[in-house]
Every structure is written in structure tokens, then in C-alpha cells.
Design an enzyme around this catalytic site. Sequence first.
Site, mmCIF file in Angstrom:
data_model
loop_
_atom_site.group_PDB
_atom_site.id
_atom_site.type_symbol
_atom_site.label_atom_id
_atom_site.label_comp_id
_atom_site.label_asym_id
_atom_site.label_seq_id
_atom_site.Cartn_x
_atom_site.Cartn_y
_atom_site.Cartn_z
ATOM 1 N N CYS A 304 -19.715 -10.520 -46.594
ATOM 2 C CA CYS A 304 -20.901 -10.452 -45.734
ATOM 3 C C CYS A 304 -21.708 -9.151 -45.852
ATOM 4 O O CYS A 304 -22.929 -9.185 -45.654
ATOM 5 C CB CYS A 304 -20.552 -10.744 -44.278
ATOM 6 S SG CYS A 304 -19.264 -9.704 -43.588
ATOM 7 N N GLU A 336 -5.378 -6.117 -55.555
ATOM 8 C CA GLU A 336 -4.370 -6.426 -54.543
ATOM 9 C C GLU A 336 -3.218 -5.434 -54.567
ATOM 10 O O GLU A 336 -2.655 -5.143 -55.612
ATOM 11 C CB GLU A 336 -3.839 -7.846 -54.734
ATOM 12 C CG GLU A 336 -4.601 -8.892 -53.962
ATOM 13 C CD GLU A 336 -4.649 -8.625 -52.456
ATOM 14 O OE1 GLU A 336 -3.808 -7.860 -51.951
ATOM 15 O OE2 GLU A 336 -5.556 -9.183 -51.801
ATOM 16 N N GLU A 353 -18.169 -17.774 -46.780
ATOM 17 C CA GLU A 353 -18.318 -16.754 -45.750
ATOM 18 C C GLU A 353 -19.357 -17.219 -44.744
ATOM 19 O O GLU A 353 -20.486 -17.559 -45.097
ATOM 20 C CB GLU A 353 -18.727 -15.421 -46.395
ATOM 21 C CG GLU A 353 -19.045 -14.316 -45.414
ATOM 22 C CD GLU A 353 -17.818 -13.572 -44.890
ATOM 23 O OE1 GLU A 353 -16.684 -14.074 -45.059
ATOM 24 O OE2 GLU A 353 -18.013 -12.501 -44.305
ATOM 25 N N ASP A 414 -6.602 -14.219 -37.149
ATOM 26 C CA ASP A 414 -6.129 -14.696 -38.441
ATOM 27 C C ASP A 414 -5.538 -16.076 -38.282
ATOM 28 O O ASP A 414 -4.882 -16.363 -37.273
ATOM 29 C CB ASP A 414 -5.031 -13.763 -38.983
ATOM 30 C CG ASP A 414 -5.607 -12.666 -39.852
ATOM 31 O OD1 ASP A 414 -6.810 -12.709 -40.154
ATOM 32 O OD2 ASP A 414 -4.838 -11.757 -40.227
ATOM 33 N N GLU A 427 -1.641 -16.060 -44.457
ATOM 34 C CA GLU A 427 -2.948 -15.969 -43.807
ATOM 35 C C GLU A 427 -3.956 -16.686 -44.698
ATOM 36 O O GLU A 427 -4.063 -16.370 -45.880
ATOM 37 C CB GLU A 427 -3.288 -14.488 -43.691
ATOM 38 C CG GLU A 427 -4.599 -14.196 -43.076
ATOM 39 C CD GLU A 427 -5.067 -12.789 -43.461
ATOM 40 O OE1 GLU A 427 -4.215 -11.891 -43.576
ATOM 41 O OE2 GLU A 427 -6.273 -12.636 -43.665
ATOM 42 N N ASN A 430 -9.982 -16.328 -41.483
ATOM 43 C CA ASN A 430 -10.109 -15.552 -40.248
ATOM 44 C C ASN A 430 -11.404 -15.881 -39.509
ATOM 45 O O ASN A 430 -12.310 -16.492 -40.057
ATOM 46 C CB ASN A 430 -10.020 -14.045 -40.548
ATOM 47 C CG ASN A 430 -11.147 -13.564 -41.438
ATOM 48 O OD1 ASN A 430 -12.140 -14.264 -41.651
ATOM 49 N ND2 ASN A 430 -11.023 -12.375 -41.964
HETATM 50 N N1 SER Z 1 -15.824 -10.400 -44.244
HETATM 51 C C1 SER Z 1 -14.537 -10.762 -43.705
HETATM 52 C C2 SER Z 1 -13.390 -10.279 -44.544
HETATM 53 O O1 SER Z 1 -13.588 -9.642 -45.539
HETATM 54 C C3 SER Z 1 -14.460 -12.238 -43.478
HETATM 55 O O2 SER Z 1 -14.547 -12.943 -44.655
HETATM 56 O O3 SER Z 1 -12.271 -10.538 -44.218
HETATM 57 ZN ZN ZN Z 2 -17.556 -11.056 -43.180
#
Ligand code: SER
Ligand code: ZN
Length: 497
Positions: A304, A336, A353, A414, A427, A430
Site C-alpha cells: 500500500c 525472508e 492489497e 492476523d 498466518e 491480515n
Molecule cells: N500492507 C500490509 C502489510 O504489509 C497489508 O498487506 O502487511
Molecule cells: Zn497495506
Amino acid sequence: MEFLLKADLKCSGRVSEAVSASEIEELVKHCNIELLKKGAPPGCGAEIVGCKVAGEKIGLNIVSDRFIRAHDALLRLKNEFAKFLGQHRIGIRGMEIEDYEIAMEWEEGLEIKKLPFVREIKHEEGRIKLFLDVDEFSLEKRIPDRIIRLLADKREAARWKGKKEHWELLFESNKKRFFFDKDPTEELIKRDWIKHAAGRGQWIYGPQLTKIFRAFERVLFDNLLKPLGYEEMIFPKFVPWAVWKRSGHAKGIYPEAYYVCTPKTRDPEFWEEVMDYYKVTNEIPLNMIKERIEPVGGMCYAQCPPFWVFLQGKIIPDETLPIKIFDRSGTSHRYESGGLHGIERLDEFHRVEIVWIGKKEHVIEHAKQLREKYRRIFEEFLDIEWREAWVTPWFMAQEGKAGMAELKEIGTIDYEAILPYSGKWLEFQNVSVNGDKYPKGFSVKLQSGEDLWSGCSGVGLERWAAAFLAQKGLEQDKWPAKFRSAVGELPEVFRFL
Ligand code: SER
Ligand code: ZN
């Protein structure tokens, strides 16, 4: 907190000849009584404890408390002395900072080894002493204040580190029937539905799994995005530093980013050596390349943040709220840390997203609506065993601030699904209410002047697949009927000999 600052004012003429010692003494006295106490509680503030004129230099020794920090005192003094010297046709050319020492109380056992603009750090019984290496420019840029802030952040982070990350169960689905007890990635590989790509934690998804991903998207679109009034956008996938400075990621993303560099120039001649080296060795000359490129940012990480540039600096009419948009236009990349694992933990992944923007109560309320829609999808289409947990907000974790949001209005939920093959919870998405973090960071305002809030929710396609396939397996006849028909027939394109 104590500040000890030694600095010289460099003047344009010989102060010692133009001004008498008693005049300087008067000025210092006056500053100590008024200028350096202004704004501080009685008995507090800064003080000049030594003043020495030598030729064109005025040496100042300043001590202070936290109310008027010595560097602020010095900046005040510079102006005051400039006014005074002006009467004698002498100007101030600049300042030299000889010594700057800051001492404050500190936690035993928390050792700080290195800080920017600090030449030495000493720890002594419950105190920390910093010896700064700063010039006039860094004082004007408020570097000392930022160092003090940084120390407060580090102390806060250390307090949180000891504790477990915050996790609190909000909802748990019923137990579900599982049809599989293996690692779905292994099975996907065996069936040639996926293959590890050439990159780290990167996969190629064959036609079957791609069709499943698209079915997830369609289910999400038909049952959540469309009924809730979402419109699609395309967010950039390269993220320049300017965005991460505003989103806060610039504070801590470094160990996890996929960096992007551009050539310092497009001139082929500049690159000829690199090309030639490759041609004669078949090796990529990394060091030669490193000298010729410039890091300009990174690959999409949280998805985002780069969207917010669309609203940056804008004023939004209240009646256009709530704004509801989503993006599914590309990959996200993370180096990661926890160890790669199949399609569950990867460096390159696909995510829808979802972003909503509105006034505080609407943003909080909308998160509830999303949760209800998700719940229906997981029950009706995927029929998985899953749970919701209130956790440390993702953006706080990513900014290196693990402190949890206190009021529980701002924060992250989560979604986790059980993986029968390992007994672990994964997970897989979210829902976050991010408060005014983004509108503030990107200077977006509401016409009425009320606070603007936002939220986001990331649906990881690989994670949905990992959770679903781990519980239901790869045999379509074992899948819930609604999802089976959403997927349709799985294509057979490749066969290998
Ligand atoms: N921007 C948030 C994240 O990186 C939701 O996708 O977890
Ligand atoms: Zn986001």
C-alpha cells in the site's frame, strides 16, 4: 539529562580589540539571566559557564538541562552575539563545535555500541555519556535531538524485545475435516504444478495453481470487494526512498528489502568494461557493477505505501468518503529472515492489497465488515480451520517499534490457519487499522479538517493456497462444492518425459 557544550563563534574581525572585557561580561550575564532561561521552569535552563575572547574567536562553555538543550542555547547565543557585535561592525562567520557531551540516566545492562554523529559512548552506573561529533550544520538540523529520540526508541525496543510479541485470540472457527496430512508444496512439486524458479524463494506457478489463485481472487472479488464497493487500481511496484521515508519503512526495512539500483549513467562506454569482462569470463563482475549503480529504493514490500503518493498533498472532500480501493497488479518481495519454506514462506509473493480510507469511526467499522465477509468466505468457500488474533501492528513491527497499540483501535488482526502436516498455524492474511499514519505521512487532509484514517488488508494468494491445500489436499472432489465450481476444470498443459 545534562549537556556540556564547548563552541567557538568565528567572527569577521578581532573582537578582542573592538570590545572590552566588561562589555562581554555584561552580555554573558544578561544572556544567563534572560535568554538562556526563557521557556524553562524557574531555576532551569542553560548557562554560559565560561566565555573567552581570543582574537577573532569567542569561546563559549555552555551547560544545560533538558529544558533548554545546550545546542539550542548556542543557536540563541549566536543570534544575540551577532546583534551585539553588529554594533561594532563585526559579523559572525560561523561556529566550531569543539566538544559536545550529553549525559543521561540509562538502563543497566543495555549497552549501546554505536550511534551516528557520536564519537564515543561511555556507560557508567545507570548513566550513558555521549561524546558527539557534530558541526554547526548538524546542530541546525537538530541532529542531537534526533540522537536523543533514537536512544529513547532503542530503550523502548529493548523493553519489548524481552517480551513475546503481542498475540491475543479473537476468534476461532470450528474444527474442520482435513483430507491431507502432507506438505502441500512437496505434493505440488511432485505433480509439476509448480517449480522453484531461478531466484531465492521464488516459484513458477503452473496453469493449475494459477487457476486456483485466480479463483481465490474471483471469490474475493464477488463476495467481498464488489459488495463492499471496492474499485481496482494499479499501484507501483518499485518503491523509491521518498515513499519509504513517508511510510516509516525507512526506519527499519533494510534487512528485509529487495533493493533496486539504477545505472549511474546509460552511456554504453561507462559499461563497456563490465560487458567485456563478462564476455571473456562468463562471470558477472559484481564489484564492477556495484561501482556503477545507485540504490534508488526497493521492490514492493508492503504494497500500500506507494499508492499514497496518489493522494499526497491533496485535500479530500468529506462526501467522497469512504474511499475503497484494491490492487493486485504485481508481486511483493521480502528477503525472508525466518527461513524459506515452499509456497508458505517466500521472497516473492502475490497479494491482493485492500485499502480503505475514511473518518476514524468508519475505518474501524469497515474493518468489522471486512472481517464478516472474510469469515463467510472461509466458511462457505474454503471450509478451512482458522482463527483471528490481535497482534503487534505490522507497520509498528516494520518500523522497528514493537510496542502495541494501546487503545486497540489501531492495530492488526492476523488470520491463521492450521497446517495439519506440521501442526503449526500459518498466518495467511491480515486486517489492519492504521490510524492516521498514512494521511499524516503523505500530508493528506480532509476538507472539514477532521482526522483522516485508513486501513489495509493483504490477502496472500500463496498463503491462501498453502492453508487450503494443506487442509483439503489436491484432489478436487474433496474440496467444498462452491470452491470447486469457482475453480472449474484444472488445465493440463505440460507433460514431462
Ligand atoms: N500492507 C500490509 C502489510 O504489509 C497489508 O498487506 O502487511
Ligand atoms: Zn497495506
